[in-house]
Design a protein around this motif. Sequence first.
Motif, PDB file in Angstrom:
ATOM      1  N   PRO A   1       2.301  15.058  -8.615  1.00 37.79           N
ATOM      2  CA  PRO A   1       3.070  15.912  -9.601  1.00 37.79           C
ATOM      3  C   PRO A   1       4.401  15.090  -9.765  1.00 37.79           C
ATOM      4  N   ARG A   2       4.665  14.173  -8.867  1.00 37.80           N
ATOM      5  CA  ARG A   2       5.836  13.356  -9.418  1.00 37.80           C
ATOM      6  C   ARG A   2       5.509  12.260 -10.290  1.00 37.80           C
ATOM      7  N   ALA A   3       4.335  11.820 -10.441  1.00 38.61           N
ATOM      8  CA  ALA A   3       3.928  10.999 -11.345  1.00 38.61           C
ATOM      9  C   ALA A   3       4.339  11.390 -12.806  1.00 38.61           C
TER      10      ALA A   3
ATOM     11  N   PRO B   1      -2.833   8.329 -11.105  1.00 33.96           N
ATOM     12  CA  PRO B   1      -1.769   7.602 -10.938  1.00 33.96           C
ATOM     13  C   PRO B   1      -0.809   8.621 -10.097  1.00 33.96           C
ATOM     14  N   ASN B   2      -0.179   7.711  -9.126  1.00 38.17           N
ATOM     15  CA  ASN B   2       0.887   8.164  -8.150  1.00 38.17           C
ATOM     16  C   ASN B   2       2.241   7.765  -8.514  1.00 38.17           C
ATOM     17  N   ILE B   3       3.201   8.168  -7.721  1.00 41.09           N
ATOM     18  CA  ILE B   3       4.564   8.036  -8.212  1.00 41.09           C
ATOM     19  C   ILE B   3       4.924   6.621  -8.499  1.00 41.09           C
TER      20      ILE B   3
ATOM     21  N   ARG C   1      -6.856  -3.696  -6.080  1.00 38.17           N
ATOM     22  CA  ARG C   1      -7.001  -2.486  -6.494  1.00 38.17           C
ATOM     23  C   ARG C   1      -5.840  -2.132  -7.503  1.00 38.17           C
ATOM     24  N   LEU C   2      -5.916  -1.132  -8.396  1.00 36.56           N
ATOM     25  CA  LEU C   2      -5.006  -0.801  -9.384  1.00 36.56           C
ATOM     26  C   LEU C   2      -3.797   0.062  -8.803  1.00 36.56           C
ATOM     27  N   MET C   3      -2.723  -1.027  -8.467  1.00 36.88           N
ATOM     28  CA  MET C   3      -1.773  -0.380  -7.934  1.00 36.88           C
ATOM     29  C   MET C   3      -0.876   0.454  -8.677  1.00 36.88           C
ATOM     30  N   GLY C   4      -0.510   1.690  -7.969  1.00 33.07           N
ATOM     31  CA  GLY C   4       0.233   2.842  -8.461  1.00 33.07           C
ATOM     32  C   GLY C   4      -0.883   3.855  -8.669  1.00 33.07           C
ATOM     33  N   PHE C   5      -2.160   3.468  -8.231  1.00 35.23           N
ATOM     34  CA  PHE C   5      -3.265   4.528  -8.386  1.00 35.23           C
ATOM     35  C   PHE C   5      -3.701   5.041  -7.020  1.00 35.23           C
ATOM     36  N   GLY C   6      -4.252   6.108  -6.700  1.00 36.17           N
ATOM     37  CA  GLY C   6      -4.845   6.853  -5.622  1.00 36.17           C
ATOM     38  C   GLY C   6      -3.628   6.981  -4.455  1.00 36.17           C
ATOM     39  N   HIS C   7      -4.392   7.915  -3.771  1.00 33.50           N
ATOM     40  CA  HIS C   7      -3.327   8.418  -2.562  1.00 33.50           C
ATOM     41  C   HIS C   7      -4.112   9.159  -1.514  1.00 33.50           C
ATOM     42  N   ARG C   8      -3.517   8.895  -0.335  1.00 36.85           N
ATOM     43  CA  ARG C   8      -4.222   9.482   0.793  1.00 36.85           C
ATOM     44  C   ARG C   8      -4.475  10.910   0.733  1.00 36.85           C
ATOM     45  N   VAL C   9      -3.439  11.577   0.373  1.00 37.58           N
ATOM     46  CA  VAL C   9      -3.112  13.018   0.229  1.00 37.58           C
ATOM     47  C   VAL C   9      -3.720  13.666  -1.211  1.00 37.58           C
TER      48      VAL C   9
ATOM     49  N   ALA D   1       0.714  -1.000   0.029  1.00 35.70           N
ATOM     50  CA  ALA D   1      -0.134   0.027   0.006  1.00 35.70           C
ATOM     51  C   ALA D   1       0.934   1.398  -0.046  1.00 35.70           C
ATOM     52  N   HIS D   2       2.228   1.224   0.124  1.00 31.52           N
ATOM     53  CA  HIS D   2       3.231   2.079   0.321  1.00 31.52           C
ATOM     54  C   HIS D   2       4.083   2.139  -0.556  1.00 31.52           C
ATOM     55  N   GLY D   3       5.571   2.081  -0.164  1.00 36.21           N
ATOM     56  CA  GLY D   3       6.564   1.702  -1.234  1.00 36.21           C
ATOM     57  C   GLY D   3       6.581   0.646  -2.143  1.00 36.21           C
TER      58      GLY D   3
ATOM     59  N   LYS E   1     -12.587  -5.118 -11.853  1.00 33.08           N
ATOM     60  CA  LYS E   1     -12.103  -5.743 -10.509  1.00 33.08           C
ATOM     61  C   LYS E   1     -11.765  -4.792  -9.433  1.00 33.08           C
ATOM     62  N   ALA E   2     -11.111  -3.757 -10.014  1.00 34.93           N
ATOM     63  CA  ALA E   2     -10.547  -2.638  -8.934  1.00 34.93           C
ATOM     64  C   ALA E   2     -12.074  -1.952  -8.414  1.00 34.93           C
ATOM     65  N   LYS E   3     -13.001  -1.759  -9.494  1.00 34.72           N
ATOM     66  CA  LYS E   3     -14.243  -1.022  -8.910  1.00 34.72           C
ATOM     67  C   LYS E   3     -15.154  -2.017  -8.174  1.00 34.72           C
TER      68      LYS E   3
ATOM     69  N   GLU F   1     -15.151  10.265  -9.561  1.00 31.74           N
ATOM     70  CA  GLU F   1     -15.584  10.409  -8.310  1.00 31.74           C
ATOM     71  C   GLU F   1     -14.756  10.173  -6.974  1.00 31.74           C
ATOM     72  N   LYS F   2     -13.874   9.006  -7.151  1.00 27.78           N
ATOM     73  CA  LYS F   2     -13.275   8.920  -5.872  1.00 27.78           C
ATOM     74  C   LYS F   2     -11.709   9.508  -6.055  1.00 27.78           C
ATOM     75  N   LYS F   3     -11.591  10.708  -7.061  1.00 24.36           N
ATOM     76  CA  LYS F   3     -10.578  11.098  -7.176  1.00 24.36           C
ATOM     77  C   LYS F   3      -9.233  10.222  -7.061  1.00 24.36           C
TER      78      LYS F   3
HETATM   79  C1  SDX Z   1       2.899   5.700  -1.732  1.00 26.50           C
HETATM   80  O1  SDX Z   1       1.603   8.858   2.048  1.00 26.50           O
HETATM   81  C2  SDX Z   1       2.328   8.860   1.218  1.00 26.50           C
HETATM   82  O2  SDX Z   1       2.701  10.243   0.920  1.00 26.50           O
HETATM   83  C3  SDX Z   1       2.810   7.745   0.388  1.00 26.50           C
HETATM   84  C4  SDX Z   1       3.872   8.120  -0.864  1.00 26.50           C
HETATM   85  C5  SDX Z   1       5.197   8.789  -0.219  1.00 26.50           C
HETATM   86  O3  SDX Z   1       5.758   9.294  -1.150  1.00 26.50           O
HETATM   87  O4  SDX Z   1       5.614   8.430   0.648  1.00 26.50           O
HETATM   88  O5  SDX Z   1       3.139   8.887  -1.890  1.00 26.50           O
HETATM   89  C6  SDX Z   1       4.306   6.724  -1.595  1.00 26.50           C
HETATM   90  O6  SDX Z   1       2.640   5.043  -0.793  1.00 26.50           O
HETATM   91  C7  SDX Z   1       2.172   6.058  -2.867  1.00 26.50           C
HETATM   92  C8  SDX Z   1       0.791   5.212  -2.883  1.00 26.50           C
HETATM   93  C9  SDX Z   1       1.303   3.948  -3.288  1.00 26.50           C
HETATM   94  N1  SDX Z   1       0.073   2.872  -3.209  1.00 26.50           N
HETATM   95  C10 SDX Z   1      -0.516   2.469  -3.902  1.00 26.50           C
HETATM   96  O7  SDX Z   1      -0.532   2.596  -5.336  1.00 26.50           O
HETATM   97  C11 SDX Z   1      -1.595   1.356  -3.776  1.00 26.50           C
HETATM   98  C12 SDX Z   1      -2.807   1.420  -4.340  1.00 26.50           C
HETATM   99  N2  SDX Z   1      -3.307   2.526  -3.622  1.00 26.50           N
HETATM  100  C13 SDX Z   1      -4.507   2.190  -2.627  1.00 26.50           C
HETATM  101  O8  SDX Z   1      -4.289   1.258  -1.860  1.00 26.50           O
HETATM  102  C14 SDX Z   1      -4.786   3.609  -1.988  1.00 26.50           C
HETATM  103  O9  SDX Z   1      -5.060   4.538  -2.761  1.00 26.50           O
HETATM  104  C15 SDX Z   1      -3.869   4.195  -0.959  1.00 26.50           C
HETATM  105  C16 SDX Z   1      -3.436   3.045   0.369  1.00 26.50           C
HETATM  106  C17 SDX Z   1      -2.408   4.764  -1.659  1.00 26.50           C
HETATM  107  C18 SDX Z   1      -4.511   5.276  -0.224  1.00 26.50           C
HETATM  108  O10 SDX Z   1      -5.259   4.691   0.572  1.00 26.50           O
HETATM  109  P1  SDX Z   1      -6.498   5.575   1.411  1.00 26.50           P
HETATM  110  O11 SDX Z   1      -6.109   6.941   1.350  1.00 26.50           O
HETATM  111  O12 SDX Z   1      -6.717   4.926   2.687  1.00 26.50           O
HETATM  112  O13 SDX Z   1      -7.731   5.471   0.632  1.00 26.50           O
HETATM  113  P2  SDX Z   1      -8.823   4.261   0.778  1.00 26.50           P
HETATM  114  O14 SDX Z   1      -8.205   3.116   0.687  1.00 26.50           O
HETATM  115  O15 SDX Z   1      -9.942   4.911   1.913  1.00 26.50           O
HETATM  116  O16 SDX Z   1      -9.744   4.686  -0.732  1.00 26.50           O
HETATM  117  C19 SDX Z   1     -10.771   5.555  -0.693  1.00 26.50           C
HETATM  118  C20 SDX Z   1     -11.680   4.998  -1.808  1.00 26.50           C
HETATM  119  C21 SDX Z   1     -12.001   3.596  -1.197  1.00 26.50           C
HETATM  120  O17 SDX Z   1     -13.411   3.154  -2.045  1.00 26.50           O
HETATM  121  P3  SDX Z   1     -14.661   3.356  -0.836  1.00 26.50           P
HETATM  122  O18 SDX Z   1     -14.422   2.383   0.461  1.00 26.50           O
HETATM  123  O19 SDX Z   1     -14.489   4.828  -0.522  1.00 26.50           O
HETATM  124  O20 SDX Z   1     -15.724   3.068  -1.639  1.00 26.50           O
HETATM  125  O21 SDX Z   1     -10.794   4.783  -2.949  1.00 26.50           O
HETATM  126  C22 SDX Z   1     -10.842   3.322  -3.352  1.00 26.50           C
HETATM  127  C23 SDX Z   1     -11.020   2.501  -2.291  1.00 26.50           C
HETATM  128  O22 SDX Z   1     -11.632   1.296  -2.364  1.00 26.50           O
HETATM  129  N3  SDX Z   1      -9.519   3.284  -3.745  1.00 26.50           N
HETATM  130  C24 SDX Z   1      -9.200   2.380  -4.999  1.00 26.50           C
HETATM  131  C25 SDX Z   1      -7.917   2.690  -5.052  1.00 26.50           C
HETATM  132  N4  SDX Z   1      -7.357   3.511  -4.175  1.00 26.50           N
HETATM  133  C26 SDX Z   1      -8.426   3.638  -3.210  1.00 26.50           C
HETATM  134  N5  SDX Z   1      -9.845   1.717  -5.747  1.00 26.50           N
HETATM  135  C27 SDX Z   1      -9.199   1.029  -6.746  1.00 26.50           C
HETATM  136  N6  SDX Z   1      -7.957   1.167  -7.232  1.00 26.50           N
HETATM  137  C28 SDX Z   1      -7.094   1.859  -6.218  1.00 26.50           C
HETATM  138  N7  SDX Z   1      -5.842   1.841  -6.468  1.00 26.50           N
END
Ligand code: SDX
Length: 434
Positions: A318-320, A365-367, A304-312, A268-270, A295-297, A360-362
């Motif tokens: 911008p890095r992507a 792509p992340n880094i 989940r789509l890896m490399g997509f989405g971000h807490r912030v 979920a992180h690095g 599947k991701a939806k 809708e969930k904003k």
């Molecule tokens: C990094 O924090 C940082 O700054 C990290 C980082 C850094 O430089 O240190 O930027 C590096 O870790 C980048 C993120 C890398 N991880 C991934 O790419 C893994 C896939 N992404 C997800 O697991 C997720 O987006 C997170 C972990 C990155 C963020 O998770 P959040 O903030 O806890 O968000 P969430 O899981 O609550 O998702 C919100 C909604 C959910 O749906 P609902 O429950 O609201 O219906 O969005 C959906 C999630 O199911 N969602 C995704 C998704 N990411 C979130 N659905 C499909 N694919 C995804 N990738």
Amino acid sequence: MDATNNATAAKLTVGDKSWEFPIKKGTIGPDVVDISKLYGQSGMFTYDPGFTSTASCESQITYIDGDEGVLLYRGFPIEQLAEGGDFLETCYLLLYGELPTAAQKADFDHSVTRHTMVHDQMNRFFNGFRRDAHPMAIMVACVGALSAFYHDSTDISDPQQRLIASIRMIAKMPTLAAMAYKYSIGQPFVYPKNDLDYASNFLNMCFAVPCEDYKVSPTLARALDKIFILHADHEQNASTSTVRLAGSSGANPFACIAAGIACLWGPAHGGANEAALKMLTEIGTPDRIPEFVNKAKDKNDPFRLMGFGHRVYKNYDPRAKIMQQTCHEVLTELGIKDDPLLDVAVELERVALHDEYFIEKKLYPNIDFYSGITLKAMGFPTTMFTVLFALARTVGWIGQWKEMIEDPSQRIGRPRQLYTGAARRDYVAMSKRK
Ligand code: SDX
């Protein structure tokens, strides 16, 4: 968004009781409500698992505006630092707060370069691992073990020792990372060379062999240096928060960085860069993208789509964007005309960014989305992707650790909980249990 409308305090009312808590303002970004006295005054805790609304500290190092897709290191935009400077300049900036003068930069480069070797007995550590050990497991072990070799820089109360530990960490991570790679492929370790710049030295330690001269590609070295800049720091992410919490107990910096490496490893992180490349490989061809997007939806599917989405970031990371440009530069330099993985990634991004669910969930792509394709093209195995992330993030971890240690208000981090377990009950002798 100025939610406070210049108010200086927040009022909490529970039943017939009210309490006021001061509002603290930052230079830019959200204000905070200082609730440090909440428990003492009200007997209640706040509840914020995942810390989505919690500022764990005050910091002057990195600022992220997730809505605008902005990332600043000490106020300088990441795009300008990636274009204008090199990774060691970014290291100096993150550690000291200002861009170095030419003399300061030369002195810093010299200092880092002359700490790139590790104690030769570290080599014996590697022989304890299986050759197929994940290099992140090796990095957690070896970085933690540095505490056993560098007793002269583990007294965190000594500013000089904190500085030398910071320099040692930045300098030795590439050497340990390259050793982990060489060990996994059964090739001899290559020592650092003081006449090479930071990224070139790392490429040489990874890809040179004793039998022939190895010429580092300046384009690949520049690309890798830029990738290190992009990964250097990122506010209070999970691994940085881990380093801060470990450091708050007074643990030595090497042990704290080892804790950060362990946390970064998670997918979920690095670990997402390794997972993203595996996902792109599994998708294989653009015609299979709809199947994976569905599947991701699917709420019932953990995929989940890896490399997509971000807490912030609720906008494009911008890095992507810079990562995508660098990816094209590297593929061009290597003469890779059409990389099927890149074709899948570009089409997957296009499909996802036009899909209602991701809009809708904003989710953008992340880094980690494009970094894997770039690193694979450079010759790194997927298991090394997160190692390179850890290598680059070390300066962010150590800089945030240093800021915490030097904060006069610093105290051990000790969160509380909402307890929903059994209330007090008496012990039942074995003979009386049903
Ligand atoms: C990094 O924090 C940082 O700054 C990290 C980082 C850094 O430089 O240190 O930027 C590096 O870790 C980048 C993120 C890398 N991880 C991934 O790419 C893994 C896939 N992404 C997800 O697991 C997720 O987006 C997170 C972990 C990155 C963020 O998770 P959040 O903030 O806890 O968000 P969430 O899981 O609550 O998702 C919100 C909604 C959910 O749906 P609902 O429950 O609201 O219906 O969005 C959906 C999630 O199911 N969602 C995704 C998704 N990411 C979130 N659905 C499909 N694919 C995804 N990738």
